[in-house]
Design a protein around this motif. Structure first.
Motif, PDB file in Angstrom:
ATOM      1  N   ARG A   1     -14.895  53.037  27.301  1.00  0.00           N
ATOM      2  CA  ARG A   1     -13.989  52.103  28.340  1.00  0.00           C
ATOM      3  C   ARG A   1     -12.566  52.809  28.687  1.00  0.00           C
TER       4      ARG A   1
ATOM      5  N   PHE B   1      -9.083  51.846  30.657  1.00  0.00           N
ATOM      6  CA  PHE B   1      -8.073  50.669  30.999  1.00  0.00           C
ATOM      7  C   PHE B   1      -7.330  50.996  32.301  1.00  0.00           C
TER       8      PHE B   1
ATOM      9  N   VAL C   1     -11.999  48.704  32.718  1.00  0.00           N
ATOM     10  CA  VAL C   1     -11.650  47.513  31.841  1.00  0.00           C
ATOM     11  C   VAL C   1     -10.161  47.115  32.178  1.00  0.00           C
TER      12      VAL C   1
ATOM     13  N   ARG D   1      -6.624  45.591  32.029  1.00  0.00           N
ATOM     14  CA  ARG D   1      -5.945  44.980  30.724  1.00  0.00           C
ATOM     15  C   ARG D   1      -4.718  44.366  31.380  1.00  0.00           C
TER      16      ARG D   1
ATOM     17  N   GLU E   1      -7.519  42.927  26.786  1.00  0.00           N
ATOM     18  CA  GLU E   1      -8.666  42.938  27.755  1.00  0.00           C
ATOM     19  C   GLU E   1      -8.670  41.767  28.616  1.00  0.00           C
TER      20      GLU E   1
ATOM     21  N   VAL F   1     -14.114  42.977  31.738  1.00  0.00           N
ATOM     22  CA  VAL F   1     -14.572  44.268  31.766  1.00  0.00           C
ATOM     23  C   VAL F   1     -15.653  44.213  32.914  1.00  0.00           C
TER      24      VAL F   1
END
Ligand code: SF4
Length: 360
Positions: free
Chosen positions: A49, A51, A348, A350, A356, A359
């Motif tokens: 993942r 961000f 992802v 944020r 989060e 996604v």
């Protein structure tokens, strides 16, 4: 004897590496091995993942009482190009950002000689009036120290007043390089590294999260970088208040240090610095590639060198661009998502506090 294999063994066993080992990694010529180790650390923490957030920068003024030698942004009040946004301009920018789906307003600026403390409180209130859901991440530790003198309040009292007006967290600027010999050449008028750390300790003590930065690729040595990260790791052990570490690549244009013909870091140095940071700062959850200063391509490659955060959409960045950053002023959400996907990772979105939101 320190070797890549001995460091790798430690890292895979979840042990902390020493300053000497970090220095060894900086001086290693095996970029790919250092990168792979950093990528393994990151994978263990964050999986695939990556961000990003949807934010807007507002640099409310470039008028500053300091004259940091790496800074192409500041002006004195009577110099051409000096500017100060009024509250209406702040409101308009926040309104536009909110309409575009931003969750964060990032505010930093020069140390203006004449603005009253109330202006800063009003600036925060103005953004929160646009929407209480907008998170305001504002003011470096350098600005907080300056505001506390302006307000005649302690740092704790200053932070309490700013929080009351809507301050949600702090960015990590103003750290530059802590080592005094380098700092005195870079920015003699700025607060010391010790003071920056002490202010951040109070910030964290007030329950506010912050980021941490390091300006690299100018006149500092590898040992200075390790010293810088050492002090951050130590404070993070005590407070846990740093959310992310952001190495900022020095930009060479329009500033006195640029005239010394310092080219700024190349791609190898930038990637290695991000990788060593990921390995050394075992108590930081996130390492960010700030694409504005690194360039989009290096930032994307950095995702294979331990990085798990790409900053945000930004929209209007002046500080890095005044110093020659060749990146665009903004990235759309779709552009960032595509950039992360093309690196084989999962984007992802944020919020500022690393919750989060979505996604992709
Ligand atoms: S880096 Fe910040 S404190 Fe230094 S001159 Fe530029 S705006 Fe002022």
């Amino acid at each position: 004897m320190i070797t890549l294999a001995s460091i790798s063994e430690k890292v895979h066993a979840g042990e902390r590496i020493t300053d000497e080992e970090a220095l060894f990694l900086f001086e290693s010529r095996d970029l790919i091995a250092v990168g792979e180790l950093a990528a393994a650390v990151n994978r263990r923490r964050n999986g695939d993942r990556v961000f990003f957030n949807v934010n807007r920068h507002i640099n409310h003024t470039n008028i500053c009482v300091n004259r940091c030698s790496f800074c192409a942004f500041y002006r004195t009040a009577d110099q051409p190009g000096a500017y100060l946004y009024d509250l209406e301009e702040i409101r308009n920018r926040a309104t536009e950002a909110h309409a575009q789906g931003a969750t964060e307003i990032h505010i930093v600026g020069g140390l203006h000689p004449d603005l009253p403390f109330d202006f800063y409180l009003e600036m925060l209130r103005t953004v929160k009036e646009v929407s209480p859901d907008l998170h305001v991440k504002a003011f470096t530790a350098v600005e907080i120290e300056y505001l506390s003198k302006l307000a005649g309040l302690s740092v704790a009292g200053t932070l309490a007043a700013l929080q009351e007006a809507g301050l949600g967290s702090l960015p990590g600027g103003g750290a530059e390089i802590f080592a005094p010999a380098v700092r005195n050449r870079l920015c003699p008028e700025k607060i010391s590294g010790e003071r920056w750390l002490a202010v951040m300790e109070e910030v964290h003590g007030a329950g506010l999260k912050s980021n941490a930065t390091m300006l690299f690729g100018h006149i500092e040595s590898h040992a200075d970088r390790v010293d810088h990260m050492h002090r951050l790791r130590e404070l993070q052990d005590r407070t846990g208040g740093f959310q992310v570490f952001i190495p900022l690549a020095f930009q060479k244009e329009n500033n006195p240090l640029g005239h010394l013909k310092r080219p700024g870091p190349g791609g190898v140095d930038a990637l290695k610095t991000l990788a060593v940071a990921r390995i050394y700062l075992d108590n930081f959850a996130n390492i960010k590639a700030y694409w504005v200063m690194l360039g989009l391509k290096t930032a994307q490659v950095a995702l294979s060198f331990g990085v798990n955060d790409l900053d945000g959409t930004v929209v209007e960045e002046k500080i890095g661009h005044d110093a020659g950053a060749a990146t665009p002023q903004t990235m759309g959400r779709d552009d960032i998502v595509a950039l992360i996907r093309k690196a084989g990772r999962v984007p992802v979105e944020r919020d500022t506090l690393y919750n989060e939101l979505r996604v992709y």
